[in-house]
Motif scaffolding. Structure first.
Motif, PDB file in Angstrom:
ATOM      1  N   VAL A 174     -21.504  26.681 -27.268  1.00  0.00           N
ATOM      2  CA  VAL A 174     -22.208  25.548 -27.513  1.00  0.00           C
ATOM      3  C   VAL A 174     -21.362  24.189 -27.319  1.00  0.00           C
ATOM      4  O   VAL A 174     -20.317  24.428 -27.681  1.00  0.00           O
ATOM      5  N   MET A 175     -21.891  23.317 -26.369  1.00  0.00           N
ATOM      6  CA  MET A 175     -21.035  22.132 -26.065  1.00  0.00           C
ATOM      7  C   MET A 175     -21.653  21.024 -26.671  1.00  0.00           C
ATOM      8  O   MET A 175     -22.850  20.718 -26.838  1.00  0.00           O
ATOM      9  N   GLY A 176     -20.611  19.923 -27.401  1.00  0.00           N
ATOM     10  CA  GLY A 176     -21.000  19.052 -28.150  1.00  0.00           C
ATOM     11  C   GLY A 176     -19.777  18.258 -28.630  1.00  0.00           C
ATOM     12  O   GLY A 176     -18.775  18.606 -28.296  1.00  0.00           O
ATOM     13  N   GLU A 177     -20.194  17.241 -29.316  1.00  0.00           N
ATOM     14  CA  GLU A 177     -19.158  16.365 -30.017  1.00  0.00           C
ATOM     15  C   GLU A 177     -18.546  17.341 -30.981  1.00  0.00           C
ATOM     16  O   GLU A 177     -19.195  17.874 -31.718  1.00  0.00           O
ATOM     17  N   TYR A 178     -17.020  16.795 -31.295  1.00  0.00           N
ATOM     18  CA  TYR A 178     -16.277  17.679 -32.166  1.00  0.00           C
ATOM     19  C   TYR A 178     -17.012  17.464 -33.596  1.00  0.00           C
ATOM     20  O   TYR A 178     -17.149  18.698 -34.316  1.00  0.00           O
ATOM     21  N   SER A 179     -17.409  16.467 -33.889  1.00  0.00           N
ATOM     22  CA  SER A 179     -17.952  16.133 -35.342  1.00  0.00           C
ATOM     23  C   SER A 179     -19.311  17.109 -35.464  1.00  0.00           C
ATOM     24  O   SER A 179     -19.501  17.518 -36.689  1.00  0.00           O
ATOM     25  N   VAL A 180     -20.170  17.185 -34.282  1.00  0.00           N
ATOM     26  CA  VAL A 180     -21.312  17.919 -34.284  1.00  0.00           C
ATOM     27  C   VAL A 180     -21.001  19.436 -34.523  1.00  0.00           C
ATOM     28  O   VAL A 180     -21.643  20.181 -35.409  1.00  0.00           O
ATOM     29  N   LEU A 181     -20.108  19.961 -33.778  1.00  0.00           N
ATOM     30  CA  LEU A 181     -19.845  21.227 -33.656  1.00  0.00           C
ATOM     31  C   LEU A 181     -19.042  21.871 -35.269  1.00  0.00           C
ATOM     32  O   LEU A 181     -18.968  22.960 -35.357  1.00  0.00           O
ATOM     33  N   LEU A 182     -18.413  20.900 -35.767  1.00  0.00           N
ATOM     34  CA  LEU A 182     -17.748  21.250 -37.162  1.00  0.00           C
ATOM     35  C   LEU A 182     -18.759  21.842 -38.021  1.00  0.00           C
ATOM     36  O   LEU A 182     -18.604  22.652 -38.868  1.00  0.00           O
ATOM     37  N   SER A 183     -20.327  21.369 -37.955  1.00  0.00           N
ATOM     38  CA  SER A 183     -21.376  21.852 -38.862  1.00  0.00           C
ATOM     39  C   SER A 183     -22.015  23.121 -38.329  1.00  0.00           C
ATOM     40  O   SER A 183     -23.085  23.677 -38.589  1.00  0.00           O
ATOM     41  N   HIS A 230     -33.809  25.816 -24.276  1.00  0.00           N
ATOM     42  CA  HIS A 230     -34.229  24.366 -24.004  1.00  0.00           C
ATOM     43  C   HIS A 230     -35.169  23.810 -25.318  1.00  0.00           C
ATOM     44  O   HIS A 230     -34.903  22.901 -25.636  1.00  0.00           O
ATOM     45  N   ASP A 231     -35.786  24.957 -25.905  1.00  0.00           N
ATOM     46  CA  ASP A 231     -36.412  24.535 -27.157  1.00  0.00           C
ATOM     47  C   ASP A 231     -35.406  24.026 -28.221  1.00  0.00           C
ATOM     48  O   ASP A 231     -35.930  23.043 -28.966  1.00  0.00           O
ATOM     49  N   LEU A 232     -34.215  24.715 -28.292  1.00  0.00           N
ATOM     50  CA  LEU A 232     -33.374  24.239 -29.333  1.00  0.00           C
ATOM     51  C   LEU A 232     -32.532  23.092 -28.780  1.00  0.00           C
ATOM     52  O   LEU A 232     -32.170  22.198 -29.795  1.00  0.00           O
ATOM     53  N   PHE A 233     -32.529  22.561 -27.830  1.00  0.00           N
ATOM     54  CA  PHE A 233     -32.046  21.488 -27.396  1.00  0.00           C
ATOM     55  C   PHE A 233     -32.903  20.302 -27.684  1.00  0.00           C
ATOM     56  O   PHE A 233     -32.448  18.988 -28.199  1.00  0.00           O
ATOM     57  N   LYS A 234     -34.091  20.495 -27.575  1.00  0.00           N
ATOM     58  CA  LYS A 234     -35.147  19.286 -27.752  1.00  0.00           C
ATOM     59  C   LYS A 234     -35.057  19.113 -29.421  1.00  0.00           C
ATOM     60  O   LYS A 234     -35.442  18.011 -29.852  1.00  0.00           O
ATOM     61  N   LYS A 235     -34.846  20.109 -30.200  1.00  0.00           N
ATOM     62  CA  LYS A 235     -34.626  20.010 -31.701  1.00  0.00           C
ATOM     63  C   LYS A 235     -33.174  19.570 -32.026  1.00  0.00           C
ATOM     64  O   LYS A 235     -33.120  18.452 -32.802  1.00  0.00           O
ATOM     65  N   TYR A 236     -32.130  19.732 -31.269  1.00  0.00           N
ATOM     66  CA  TYR A 236     -30.857  19.284 -31.496  1.00  0.00           C
ATOM     67  C   TYR A 236     -30.104  18.691 -30.306  1.00  0.00           C
ATOM     68  O   TYR A 236     -29.474  19.448 -29.559  1.00  0.00           O
ATOM     69  N   PRO A 237     -30.554  17.631 -29.744  1.00  0.00           N
ATOM     70  CA  PRO A 237     -30.040  17.146 -28.574  1.00  0.00           C
ATOM     71  C   PRO A 237     -28.519  16.746 -28.574  1.00  0.00           C
ATOM     72  O   PRO A 237     -28.221  16.228 -27.307  1.00  0.00           O
TER      73      PRO A 237
END
Length: 571
Positions: A284-293, A247-254
């Protein structure tokens, strides 16, 4: 066998369905009767043969007919309700006018045509029902007879009126079903347009709208479909991540959420908010563009299916009295968006753009996708519950709605000494429309309604109604085919089926300068002809004509029932 069926109405009714359904699916050059018409033909055929050959008649209690008709009407209202209101808001005045032109000109042609030829009572309602291919018109017309709103002339029985109705329906239904497809399908070509090019132009014109998928509370609302969100797995190799909770990481990288943590043979769910350690594999779940990094910020991407095996559900959440109302979607996502992504957003039953700066208001419906516990967590924060399509149906609420619809339809008002009532079946349909419309505002209203259950009530209700109708009128139907009656039914039925959509076409084409493919779709909707719409889509190679179909279809589905009732009362 025929005598056995007379003693056992249950066997008679379901035999009619068993034969009528496959008969209705028999296709000749792309045309078929349909299940309902097939069932009616079989029911009439059995009853007619039994009466003519052995003098056997089938006496089925009218209550059976009433129950199944009202179930059908409620189910039909549930189907068209969201289209009826949200479609009016989206579709524009032109679609409404097209529907009104078609339905009222059909009534005028048939009603006064029957009066001019001096056909007997019941023919007008039957021809309206058949030429419009809306079998339920016969139901409301029948209720006008049974309720006493239509006064039987001396020497005329209710069975004779029903036989006239069935004769008018059967002939006009078959003819209009065939020729309406041909007319609407080829109208664009008849007026010199290339259907394929016209469809391409329409697609460009209508491409700017917001498509949120199925409305809340309707079939397809919980289909995941396509999404740009992915779940990928990474080996934790950056020391700055170690010691921090999920949850701490989610607050940094929402824009990304850790859903699974694989630590050796152990798989940890993010619901328990585990602390990340070096060497963990995280999903990790997220948009493709975010997951590329991800490799730069976390570590190398690895093939670990245990980190990516996450069940995703789609649910609609109604924003209630929540402290989060008034926030932008971006702000809301940072607060409660862990593990979920927003697929669609609805306001007052209409899909609206869901952009980062869009403000969430009380009463909005958010369609979220993610693990069930994440969806539940977001719903709890919004003081709501997630609504997912299910096989369960709230029977008590549906029953209460049917009771209210029956009472509304049963209420009578005298006009000129003639008792006029909406009719119990139409009352049930109006309740179905109201309930389904309210569910697009709040999908939790009235409990869940399974689309499978709704579709079953729709099909079985109408089919059993016409089976009972056929059993009663079968022995009397031959008396309706005297002299030139058949020819006049065919002529009036074809005029009632084909002239109204052509008039609507002229309005849209010459006055409103509408795209011919969109206009053809609207004419098909006004005529309640899905096969005609399919014909337009086939010749244009595009589904764009369907955008014009729901508004006139839903509007005329309700109005034609009222006009059929009026045609019976004043015949």
């Amino acid at each position: 066998m025929l005598n056995y069926l007379a003693q056992n109405p249950f066997a008679y009714l379901f035999l009619a369905l068993a034969i009528g359904y496959p008969l209705g699916r028999v296709t000749v050059k792309g045309i078929n009767l349909g299940a309902t018409a097939g069932t009616l033909v079989v029911s009439i055929g059995i009853a007619l043969a039994a009466s003519a050959l052995f003098g056997i008649t089938y006496d089925i209690p009218g209550l059976v007919e009433d129950i199944f008709l009202m179930l059908f009407m409620y189910a039909l209202g549930m189907k068209v309700g969201p289209q009826f209101f949200s479609g009016l808001a989206r579709g524009g005045l032109d679609f409404v006018v097209i529907g009104l032109i078609v339905v009222f000109s059909n009534f005028l042609i048939v009603f006064f045509g029957v009066k001019l030829i001096d056909l007997g009572p019941g023919y007008a309602a039957g021809i309206i029902s058949g030429s419009y291919t809306v079998t339920a018109v016969m139901g409301v017309a029948q209720s006008a007879v049974s309720s006493g709103a239509f006064k039987l002339p001396e020497g005329i029985t209710a069975d004779m009126v029903g036989a006239n109705m069935a004769a008018g329906y059967a002939i006009s239904y078959v003819l209009s079903s065939i020729f309406i497809i041909l007319l609407i399908k080829y109208l664009p070509k008849m007026f010199g347009h290339d259907p394929v090019e016209a469809a391409k132009q329409a697609e460009e014109e209508f491409s700017g709208g917001e498509d949120g998928g199925a409305l809340p509370g309707t079939a397809g609302a919980s289909i995941l479909g396509f999404t740009d969100k992915q779940i990928r797995s990474y080996l934790v190799e950056h020391e700055e991540l170690a010691g921090q909770s999920v949850h701490d990481l989610f607050k940094k990288y929402p824009h990304a959420a850790i859903l699974k943590v694989v630590r050796g043979d152990e798989v940890l769910d993010a619901q328990d908010n585990p602390t990340i350690q070096m060497g963990d594999i995280i999903g990790v779940m997220g948009e493709y563009s975010v997951l590329l990094s991800g490799s730069e910020k976390v570590g190398n991407e690895v093939a670990e299916p245990r980190a990516r095996m996450v069940d995703i559900e789609v649910a609609d959440i109604h924003v209630g009295k929540s402290d989060y109302a008034g926030m932008t979607l971006q702000e809301l996502g940072a607060e409660i968006g862990f593990g979920v992504h927003l697929k669609s957003m609805f306001r007052a039953g209409v899909a609206i753009p869901h952009l980062p700066k869009t403000v969430v208001e009380k009463g909005d419906v958010l369609r979220l996708a993610g693990p069930s516990w994440c969806v539940n967590q977001a719903a709890k924060a919004l003081k709501s519950v997630p609504i997912v399509e299910s096989a369960y149906t709230e029977i008590s609420f549906m029953s209460a709605a049917l009771v209210m619809g029956f009472i509304i339809g049963h209420a009578s008002l005298e006009l000129g000494g003639i008792p006029f009532a909406l009719g119990t079946s139409a009352g049930c349909m109006l309740m179905g429309i109201l309930v389904s419309w309210l569910r697009t505002r709040n999908p939790d209203f009235g409990g869940p309604t399974s689309e499978g259950a709704r579709a079953f009530l729709n099909d079985i209700g109408l089919s059993l109604f016409v089976a009972v109708l056929g059993a009663g009128v079968g022995p009397k139907i031959m008396s309706s085919f005297q002299g030139t009656t058949v020819i006049w039914i065919a002529i009036i039925g074809l005029l009632g089926a084909l002239v109204p959509p052509f008039l609507a076409w002229c309005y849209g084409y010459y006055i409103r300068k509408m795209n011919p493919i969109i206009l053809a779709g609207g004419c098909a909707g006004g005529r309640n002809s899905t096969p005609a719409l399919n014909g337009v889509q086939d010749i244009s190679g595009s589904a764009i004509s369907a955008v014009a179909y729901p508004v006139p279809y839903a509007l005329t589905s309700a109005i034609v029932l009222i006009l059929g009732y009026i045609a019976m009362v004043f015949s």
